[in-house]
Design a protein around this motif. Structure first.
Motif, short mmCIF file in Angstrom:
data_model
loop_
_atom_site.label_atom_id
_atom_site.label_comp_id
_atom_site.label_asym_id
_atom_site.label_seq_id
_atom_site.Cartn_x
_atom_site.Cartn_y
_atom_site.Cartn_z
N ALA A 139 13.57 24.21 -22.87
CA ALA A 139 12.55 23.28 -23.38
C ALA A 139 12.93 21.83 -23.04
O ALA A 139 12.07 21.02 -22.70
CB ALA A 139 12.40 23.44 -24.88
N HIS A 140 14.23 21.52 -23.14
CA HIS A 140 14.69 20.16 -22.86
C HIS A 140 15.33 20.03 -21.48
O HIS A 140 15.90 18.99 -21.15
CB HIS A 140 15.65 19.68 -23.95
N ASP A 173 17.16 28.66 -23.15
CA ASP A 173 15.94 27.97 -23.54
C ASP A 173 16.00 26.61 -22.84
O ASP A 173 16.90 25.82 -23.08
CB ASP A 173 15.91 27.79 -25.06
N TYR A 177 5.09 20.98 -22.67
CA TYR A 177 4.50 19.76 -23.26
C TYR A 177 5.52 18.65 -23.40
O TYR A 177 5.18 17.54 -23.76
CB TYR A 177 3.84 20.05 -24.62
N THR A 223 8.05 30.23 -27.84
CA THR A 223 8.71 31.19 -28.74
C THR A 223 8.15 32.60 -28.54
O THR A 223 8.89 33.59 -28.63
CB THR A 223 8.58 30.73 -30.21
C1 LIG Z 1 10.43 22.30 -28.42
C2 LIG Z 1 11.27 23.50 -28.60
C3 LIG Z 1 10.74 24.71 -29.06
C4 LIG Z 1 9.28 24.80 -29.47
O1 LIG Z 1 8.81 26.10 -29.44
P1 LIG Z 1 7.26 26.44 -29.29
O2 LIG Z 1 7.22 27.89 -29.25
O3 LIG Z 1 6.78 25.75 -28.03
O4 LIG Z 1 6.54 25.85 -30.48
C5 LIG Z 1 11.58 25.81 -29.14
N1 LIG Z 1 12.89 25.73 -28.80
C6 LIG Z 1 13.44 24.57 -28.34
C7 LIG Z 1 14.87 24.52 -27.96
C8 LIG Z 1 12.65 23.42 -28.26
O5 LIG Z 1 13.20 22.28 -27.85
#
Ligand SMILES: *Cc1c(COP(=O)(O)O)cnc(C)c1O
Length: 416
Positions: free
Chosen positions: A220-221, A218, A243, A106
């Motif tokens: 993340a996934h 984003d 992670y 973030t």
């Molecule tokens: C896991 C996830 C986050 C987590 O954000 P951090 O800054 O790592 O705590 C944010 N956005 C998405 C889409 C996620 O899947």
């Protein structure tokens, strides 16, 4: 592939699995004296057994060298983040100069929005999906307010036209067309965290550019889950955490992508720090900032070496297995799960096509979902629960087996 619900069939797939050796390179958690069936690599990836060795090396060099480790450690700390560049570029389909590991997700999003959300009086809107991960929404809303606009007007949240948990690529494309004169940024989770849907990132990027908007994702996934071609798709920027599918460890250091075409654009604003400064003169401590041309120029601070070390252990395994081989096993593993669940009284809200999903299936439970979830957890099936009625299940090609998928389906069948 033609699947069968016979246990022997599942075991046969495991026997032929070219990636089967990788499971033994991860620590599988144990509950009640038995290895769990871990289907939550979409939330926290398992620990590569090598992570300890990599982290210990840096602890040792810190103990024996102190500050001299910056240059003299076995893996010198000043350029340590560069040891992760090639593998990161490879799994994201990027040029090495387009990626860097730094900070956390973030925080990186904010740094990138400083550069890529540049509203003016006619173009000031951001388009995202309605059911996005909350942190993304908070970040976008706060950036909009920071620039003096009202999120109620400036944040377009696209809903599904068919009442799904997530809009389709077509829904996004229609919304882009509708808002084409006011959009300055399109920002989406490339793989939707809740439903597991994969967006057509190339089509969305093309459409965004066609109306004069920047496009960011984003991932993340997405990173470590599906095949990405960020450079070729012409994506402007992206950010991800490490992670989840990247197995870097809890709260591990994250990554960003900035397309090459932006590297020499001096008009792009950025929040700077000394680690983004030209490497040749950084330690001369000049008062004038000169950014590194490339994603590294977005770094602010010198990075934490211990998380870099644990992430490096995992990235080495990615390099050895290869993202394409992982993705091949993943489509087959998740395909098998989908096949086995198809007769159960539940709805899979993840799209059925391989192009539109990664590892994860999201199951909408018809009744007593929470109690089914609790019983699964008690019996050593580690999955997760999202209100009001969703169980997310993500078999990961590195460490999950067809037999585990078979066992899970059998257990779930006995519970619903
Ligand atoms: C896991 C996830 C986050 C987590 O954000 P951090 O800054 O790592 O705590 C944010 N956005 C998405 C889409 C996620 O899947």
């Amino acid at each position: 592939m033609k699947y069968s619900a016979e246990k022997l069939f599942a075991n046969g797939l495991d026997a032929q699995d070219p990636l089967s050796e990788y499971r033994s390179q991860f620590s599988i958690p144990v509950k009640n004296g038995k290895q769990v069936v871990y289907f939550m690599g979409n939330s926290l990836g398992l620990q590569p057994k090598n992570a300890k060795k990599y982290v210990d090396q840096e602890l040792q060099d810190w103990a024996s060298m102190g500050v001299l480790g910056h240059k003299e450690a076995k893996n010198p700390w000043v350029p340590y983040h560069e040891f992760l560049t090639d593998s990161t570029a490879e799994i994201t389909g990027s040029q090495p100069s387009e990626v860097v590991v730094m900070n956390t997700l973030t925080v990186n999003l904010h740094l990138l929005l400083v550069s890529f959300y540049r509203p003016n009086s006619s173009r000031y809107k951001i388009l995202m999906e309605d059911n996005a991960f909350p942190s993304d929404r908070y970040a976008l809303e706060s950036q909009i307010k920071f620039h003096g606009y009202d999120p109620k007007d400036a944040l377009i949240t696209v809903k599904s036209s068919t009442d799904d948990a997530c809009p389709s690529t077509e829904d996004i494309l229609s919304a882009i067309e509708l808002e084409k004169d006011s959009l300055v940024l399109i920002f989406l989770g490339g793989v939707h965290y809740f439903s597991g849907r994969v967006f057509d990132m190339k089509a969305i990027t093309d459409a965004g550019h066609g109306v004069g908007s920047a496009v960011g994702f984003d991932l993340a996934h997405g990173t470590g889950n599906i095949l990405l071609r960020l450079h070729d798709w012409d994506v402007d920027f992206a950010a991800w955490c490490s992670y989840k599918y990247l197995n870097g460890g809890p709260g591990c250091i994250a990554g960003i992508f900035v397309h090459e075409k932006h590297h020499n654009d001096q008009s792009i604003p950025r929040f700077s720090g000394w680690w983004g400064h030209d490497k040749k003169t950084r330690f001369d401590m000049p008062s004038q900032f000169k950014h590194i041309p490339g994603a590294e120029g977005w770094q602010c601070s010198n990075p934490p070496i211990l998380p870099l070390a644990s992430l490096r252990a995992s990235m080495e395994i990615f390099k050895s297995a290869g993202m394409e081989a992982l993705r091949n096993k993943s489509t087959s593993l998740t395909g098998y799960l989908s096949f086995l669940l198809s007769e159960l009284p539940l709805e899979i809200i993840t799209p059925p096509s391989n192009q539109k999903r990664g590892c994860q299936l999201s199951l909408r439970m018809k009744k007593d979902g929470k109690s089914v979830f609790n019983k699964l957890t008690e019996s050593g099936f580690i999955v997760d629960w999202r209100e009001p009625d969703i169980i997310r299940v993500a078999p990961v090609p590195f460490y999950n087996t067809y037999h585990e998928v078979w066992e899970f389906a059998k257990k779930l069948k006995s519970l619903v």
